[in-house]
Design an enzyme around this catalytic site. Sequence first.
Site, PDB file in Angstrom:
ATOM      1  N   CYS A 290     -11.227   2.175 -29.681  1.00 43.17           N
ATOM      2  CA  CYS A 290     -12.558   2.730 -29.944  1.00 43.17           C
ATOM      3  C   CYS A 290     -13.373   2.857 -28.671  1.00 43.17           C
ATOM      4  CB  CYS A 290     -13.281   1.836 -30.946  1.00 43.17           C
ATOM      5  SG  CYS A 290     -12.288   1.624 -32.417  1.00 43.17           S
TER       6      CYS A 290
ATOM      7  N   GLU B 103       4.409  -6.359   2.164  1.00 43.49           N
ATOM      8  CA  GLU B 103       4.180  -6.808   0.781  1.00 43.49           C
ATOM      9  C   GLU B 103       4.128  -5.617  -0.174  1.00 43.49           C
ATOM     10  OE1 GLU B 103       0.399  -8.726   1.209  1.00 43.49           O
ATOM     11  OE2 GLU B 103       1.180 -10.401   2.348  1.00 43.49           O
ATOM     12  N   PRO B 104       5.205  -4.851  -0.278  1.00 41.60           N
ATOM     13  CA  PRO B 104       5.154  -3.679  -1.161  1.00 41.60           C
ATOM     14  C   PRO B 104       5.170  -4.099  -2.630  1.00 41.60           C
ATOM     15  CG  PRO B 104       7.392  -4.019  -0.398  1.00 41.60           C
ATOM     16  CD  PRO B 104       6.546  -5.055   0.300  1.00 41.60           C
TER      17      PRO B 104
ATOM     18  N   ARG C 150       3.819  -1.421  -5.541  1.00 42.03           N
ATOM     19  CA  ARG C 150       3.999  -0.154  -6.232  1.00 42.03           C
ATOM     20  C   ARG C 150       5.260   0.603  -5.785  1.00 42.03           C
ATOM     21  NH1 ARG C 150      -0.668   2.647  -8.033  1.00 42.03           N
ATOM     22  NH2 ARG C 150      -1.820   1.453  -6.473  1.00 42.03           N
TER      23      ARG C 150
ATOM     24  N   GLY D 148       0.784  -1.235   0.000  1.00 39.04           N
ATOM     25  CA  GLY D 148       0.000   0.000   0.000  1.00 39.04           C
ATOM     26  C   GLY D 148       0.810   1.276   0.000  1.00 39.04           C
TER      27      GLY D 148
HETATM   28  N1  LLP Z   1      -0.720  -7.315  -0.697  1.00 34.38           N
HETATM   29  C1  LLP Z   1      -1.987  -7.556  -1.067  1.00 34.38           C
HETATM   30  C2  LLP Z   1      -2.755  -8.593  -0.380  1.00 34.38           C
HETATM   31  C3  LLP Z   1      -2.554  -6.805  -2.122  1.00 34.38           C
HETATM   32  O1  LLP Z   1      -3.812  -7.058  -2.484  1.00 34.38           O
HETATM   33  C4  LLP Z   1      -1.784  -5.822  -2.771  1.00 34.38           C
HETATM   34  C5  LLP Z   1      -2.346  -5.051  -3.876  1.00 34.38           C
HETATM   35  C6  LLP Z   1      -0.455  -5.610  -2.347  1.00 34.38           C
HETATM   36  C7  LLP Z   1       0.035  -6.370  -1.301  1.00 34.38           C
HETATM   37  C8  LLP Z   1       0.450  -4.597  -2.980  1.00 34.38           C
HETATM   38  O2  LLP Z   1      -0.036  -3.299  -2.822  1.00 34.38           O
HETATM   39  P1  LLP Z   1       0.871  -2.047  -3.246  1.00 34.38           P
HETATM   40  O3  LLP Z   1       2.070  -2.014  -2.333  1.00 34.38           O
HETATM   41  O4  LLP Z   1       1.283  -2.229  -4.648  1.00 34.38           O
HETATM   42  O5  LLP Z   1      -0.027  -0.888  -3.059  1.00 34.38           O
HETATM   43  N2  LLP Z   1      -4.339  -1.978  -9.868  1.00 34.38           N
HETATM   44  C9  LLP Z   1      -4.356  -0.975  -8.832  1.00 34.38           C
HETATM   45  C10 LLP Z   1      -3.711  -1.457  -7.566  1.00 34.38           C
HETATM   46  C11 LLP Z   1      -4.337  -2.711  -7.025  1.00 34.38           C
HETATM   47  C12 LLP Z   1      -3.676  -3.225  -5.775  1.00 34.38           C
HETATM   48  C13 LLP Z   1      -4.162  -4.578  -5.448  1.00 34.38           C
HETATM   49  N3  LLP Z   1      -3.559  -5.171  -4.299  1.00 34.38           N
HETATM   50  C14 LLP Z   1      -3.698   0.297  -9.380  1.00 34.38           C
HETATM   51  O6  LLP Z   1      -3.300   0.314 -10.532  1.00 34.38           O
HETATM   52  O7  LLP Z   1      -3.610   1.284  -8.667  1.00 34.38           O
END
Ligand code: LLP
Length: 422
Positions: free
Chosen positions: A351, A281-282, A284, A245
Amino acid sequence: MEENIEVIFNDFFKYKSGKFYAEEKSVEDIAKRYGTPCYLYSYHSLLSRIKKFKEAFNGVNTLICYSVKANSNISILKIIKEQGMGVDVVSGGELRRALLLNFPPNKIVFAGVGKKDEEIELGVKNHIYCFNIENEDEIDIIEKYARMYRRKVICNLRLNLDIDVDTHHYIKTSKKETKFGLDIHSAGNILRKHRNNKYVEIKGFHLHLGSQLKDTPPYTRALDNVKIFCKENNFSPEIIDLGGGFGIPYSSEDRVKDIEDFGVAIKEKIKEIGGKFLILEPGRYIVGNTSVLLCRVLYVKRRQDKNFVITDAGMNDLVRPAFYGSYHTIIPAKKSRGVKYIKADIVGPICETGDYLGKDIEVPDNIKRGDILIVGSAGAYCFSMASNYNSRPRPCEIMVRGTRDFVIRKREAYKDLWKGEL
Ligand code: LLP
């Protein structure tokens, strides 16, 4: 146009004498050589993000499991593995990628609201570190396979603590109206029911709150609630998996807390709870700003009230603006001096009216067919969400390392489009 783009493009993507470079490679040369659209990654940028993240969580016993869904390219995963990280997987496909690359099984965590039996079996059979549980029945299936393979499987309960977070509503995952996690009553029941289970050991909690979070309070609030829950249920957790997140800037105006600040706030709370082992769990944060999408201008359409720049990349290549209304910085590969800027929508060839990469973006007045545009922050949820819509082959992915460049995924061929169709 003279906005402060360093925060998005960092040290590894920049203009040198008016031309945009990824490390030591001019992006125009890359576009010429490999064609467009093209995802372009910087190796050293990736290493620097990993290093910063690790440093922020120094001092507590932490396993960093990169979230494969953000970008699952096997070259990226290989670098992640070389840096000693684990992975967070959410499907049999992601787990197979991790196994293909020989990630140590004790660095693989499996999350997801709908794990199939065969996916659970694959995880149990391969001794992955743990499952994050979202459903009471899921434990029974895990127990079935644990018994079959004669082992004890670690499980963490994914809690839904009804915490609101400031992000797009599609990527909030901790409000009670979302499908994710267990409410505290079911979680309490599961804890009691499985306290002395021979095959399933509940060691702690999982708490992915949402994605692109820009500040620390949701994490600290969630951990405060976990502390209360533990007290009420007379349970001391060994593992706290806080999910991912951690946000990144997409524009120079985006204000996102430094990862060090997340580290300080989270570490303090973990110590308070007495959690022995922190999992993160990073996704992004690690890959988001390590890549750009290169596209070429096909046409410029000037209307009295609106301008459009039509590029060869569309929503099938990068869907985030169309899907979430997300903003991505878009800049030209060549800086023009002394020209006027005009506003234009940067759109693709698909389209659909929603097919755009940017709205009201400032572009040089002399923008023309053939120019290369750079779409920033394209490392996370961009290629991994690309599709073949409108029967368009997906772009190639190239990685630059110093003066060298490597194809890490070939551009799809037309024949790949109907592969498997009968
Ligand atoms: N752990 C779990 C259980 C998750 O569901 C996610 C992301 C992460 C870790 C990693 O989250 P991050 O660190 O990347 O924020 N497609 C969307 C983002 C969807 C995220 C889904 N879960 C976008 O393009 O913004």
